[in-house]
Design an enzyme around this catalytic site. Structure first.
Site, PDB file in Angstrom:
ATOM      1  N   LYS A   1      66.352  49.282  32.378  1.00  0.00           N
ATOM      2  CA  LYS A   1      67.414  48.906  33.316  1.00  0.00           C
ATOM      3  C   LYS A   1      68.746  48.994  32.574  1.00  0.00           C
ATOM      4  O   LYS A   1      68.813  48.669  31.369  1.00  0.00           O
ATOM      5  CB  LYS A   1      67.151  47.476  33.803  1.00  0.00           C
ATOM      6  CG  LYS A   1      68.158  46.937  34.801  1.00  0.00           C
ATOM      7  CD  LYS A   1      67.744  45.553  35.279  1.00  0.00           C
ATOM      8  CE  LYS A   1      68.709  44.963  36.277  1.00  0.00           C
ATOM      9  NZ  LYS A   1      68.267  43.640  36.769  1.00  0.00           N
TER      10      LYS A   1
ATOM     11  N   SER B   1      67.900  43.170  41.680  1.00  0.00           N
ATOM     12  CA  SER B   1      68.849  44.138  41.165  1.00  0.00           C
ATOM     13  C   SER B   1      68.188  45.276  40.379  1.00  0.00           C
ATOM     14  O   SER B   1      68.827  46.306  40.163  1.00  0.00           O
ATOM     15  CB  SER B   1      69.873  43.431  40.279  1.00  0.00           C
ATOM     16  OG  SER B   1      69.218  42.837  39.175  1.00  0.00           O
TER      17      SER B   1
ATOM     18  N   SER C   1      64.987  39.590  40.524  1.00  0.00           N
ATOM     19  CA  SER C   1      65.386  40.994  40.376  1.00  0.00           C
ATOM     20  C   SER C   1      64.322  41.935  39.844  1.00  0.00           C
ATOM     21  O   SER C   1      64.512  43.145  39.900  1.00  0.00           O
ATOM     22  CB  SER C   1      66.613  41.097  39.473  1.00  0.00           C
ATOM     23  OG  SER C   1      67.742  40.892  40.248  1.00  0.00           O
TER      24      SER C   1
HETATM   25  N1  GLN Z   1      69.195  38.740  44.072  1.00  0.00           N
HETATM   26  C1  GLN Z   1      69.488  37.708  43.128  1.00  0.00           C
HETATM   27  C2  GLN Z   1      70.971  37.660  42.877  1.00  0.00           C
HETATM   28  O1  GLN Z   1      71.656  38.387  43.466  1.00  0.00           O
HETATM   29  C3  GLN Z   1      68.688  37.914  41.892  1.00  0.00           C
HETATM   30  C4  GLN Z   1      69.344  38.741  40.890  1.00  0.00           C
HETATM   31  C5  GLN Z   1      68.576  38.824  39.607  1.00  0.00           C
HETATM   32  O2  GLN Z   1      67.443  38.335  39.500  1.00  0.00           O
HETATM   33  N2  GLN Z   1      69.222  39.393  38.604  1.00  0.00           N
HETATM   34  O3  GLN Z   1      71.443  36.907  42.103  1.00  0.00           O
END
Ligand code: GLN
Length: 475
Positions: A76, A151, A175
């Site tokens: 990532k 994400s 994410s």
């Molecule tokens: N969707 C969550 C957020 O926007 C999780 C993001 C993540 O786990 N990095 O914060």
């Protein structure tokens, strides 16, 4: 094209010479090129990957290759790899080159993995759909009209589209697990502190964990075994010895007790097909003699607000380092120190990141600190106590990974609250710090993947992986 099934079969094929690392890497690089429109990779490490493939082929011949020999891994775009770019999919870090490698990267390379490139993600890992990347959205390979999740959407899509064997993601509130669920792959978030965060671009440091996205549970177990463990560069990395996770995935499940959260199953936002599939999962587990019982979790509505108060607070602090002076982008329109800060940050960060920095700065401000930040910390404790209480009576908590399957682009992007509610089932594990995994449990009537999520006691990854494998095999 070589059809990758799992790491163990890849190793058999590499050892008996039916395929070489060089061939595997060439084929994957070609596929990445062919599927460019999915916008999964921001960059491939073609040169270093090819060099590494040659070296690993030699080692295989000599019998000296490591446990990840020839495994093609995507990172990532928030994990540092020395001498390679890392941007957190943000303009503020565009063209920034890592000066050192993350501990996880060092550990993968030490076992002869081949790093193939960096995958698109929501900017600074903030998002649930990958629509917040400064470099465009990632299309879900299962259905290109839908989001890949976020994400770590690029990482999940890369595994689903066979553009790598394994990908690393980071999980602050889901994410890894949510995009895994949307793309039909396995996603593991370890216990907080199980894997070193050194070299991970921070979003919310008391929530962030790095973990694998894979085609199957066994591969996730092996990657965890190799990446986990103490690290002198991260004082929050646990000193606890790691287990042989890869040997624990076939442990017997008899006698295990699973709780499902009645409040989750009754929640109004839960898609009926997802609910039905989870009920089927529960029935199938019961038919195997496993105890599965509904328990009350009256705090469901507190999860998302607690998560967003605390993570935005931590983000506002973590992201203050991007100031046009220390790292990355500096506005060419700046005329003095103050305008350097203001213009660089205004021009460098995207809308969602700015929203969160402002929200986080607000909840930490002197007048509101007690009302929001301190309060949310107290609620975090309450949520932890309640979750651990359930986990003292049961081995696992089972929920859907997400309220719905992958949604269409644009569906939630004008309403942040709606988007934040996508995280309702995943944030609990990060708030509490327990391990969690999403595994595919078939598809809905439109052929979109559905995921089941397990949470387990802190550091019970081995048991959780075994149960996850058992669930994945039901479908
Ligand atoms: N969707 C969550 C957020 O926007 C999780 C993001 C993540 O786990 N990095 O914060």
């Amino acid at each position: 094209m070589y059809s990758f099934k799992d790491i163990s079969s890849l190793h058999t094929d590499l050892k008996n010479g039916s395929i070489t690392c060089v061939q595997v890497v060439d084929e994957i690089l070609k596929s990445i090129e062919e599927k460019k429109h999915l916008n999964i990779y921001l960059e491939t490490y073609a040169d270093s990957a090819k060099e590494q493939a040659l070296l690993v082929d030699e080692k295989i011949k000599k019998g000296t290759a490591g446990r990840l020999a020839g495994v093609v891994i995507a990172l990532k775009d928030n994990i540092c790899y020395k001498g390679h770019k890392v941007s957190a999919s943000s303009k503020i870090l565009e063209n920034f080159t890592s000066l050192f490698s993350a501990t996880v990267v060092e550990r993968l390379l030490a076992e002869d993995a081949i790093l193939i490139g960096r995958t698109n993600c929501d900017e600074f890992a903030m998002g649930s759909s990958n629509e917040n990347s400064a470099f465009g959205k990632v299309l879900n390979p299962v259905n290109e009209k839908t989001v890949s999740g976020g994400s770590s959407g690029g990482s999940a899509a890369a595994v689903a589209a066979d553009l790598c064997h394994v990908a690393l993601g980071s999980d602050t509130g889901g994410s890894i697990r949510q995009p895994a669920s949307f793309c039909g792959v396995v996603g593991l978030k370890p216990t907080y502190g199980r894997v070193s965060r050194w070299g991970l671009l921070a979003y919310a440091s008391s929530f962030d964990q790095i973990g694998p996205l894979t085609k199957n549970v066994d591969d996730a177990a092996l990657i965890l075994e190799i990446t986990a463990g103490k690290d002198e560069y991260d004082s929050t990395a646990s000193q606890k010895p790691i287990s042989s996770y890869s040997k624990e995935t076939n442990a017997p499940l008899a006698g295990k007790k699973v709780a499902y959260l009645k409040d989750c199953m009754e929640s109004s936002g839960l898609n009926p097909e997802v609910k039905q599939r989870l009920e089927e999962t529960i029935d199938k587990l019961k038919a195997q003699g496993i105890t599965v019982e509904g328990v009350d979790f009256p705090y469901l509505d507190f999860l998302v607000p607690t998560y967003y108060v605390l993570t935005t607070a931590e983000a506002s602090s973590n992201l203050s380092r991007y100031d046009g002076v220390h790292y990355g982008y500096r506005s060419p329109n700046a005329t003095d120190l103050e305008s350097t800060y203001k213009k660089s940050r205004t021009e460098g960060f995207g809308k969602e990141v700015k929203r969160r920095i402002m929200l986080g700065t607000f909840v930490l401000s002197a007048g509101y600190y007690d009302a929001y930040y301190s309060k949310a910390q107290k609620v975090r404790r309450l949520l932890r106590d309640k979750t651990l209480e359930i986990l003292s009576q049961y081995d696992f908590i089972l929920t859907p990974s997400t309220p719905s399957t992958a949604f269409e682009f644009g569906k939630n992007s004008t309403d942040p609250i709606q988007m934040y509610l996508e995280d309702i089932f995943t944030v609990q594990a990060n708030i509490v710090g327990v391990p969690s995994i999403s595994v595919p449990i078939g598809k809905d009537s439109t052929n979109m993947p559905i995921g089941a999520q397990l949470m387990a006691k802190p550091f019970a990854e081995g048991e959780m992986l075994a149960m996850a494998k058992g669930i994945a095999q039901l479908f």
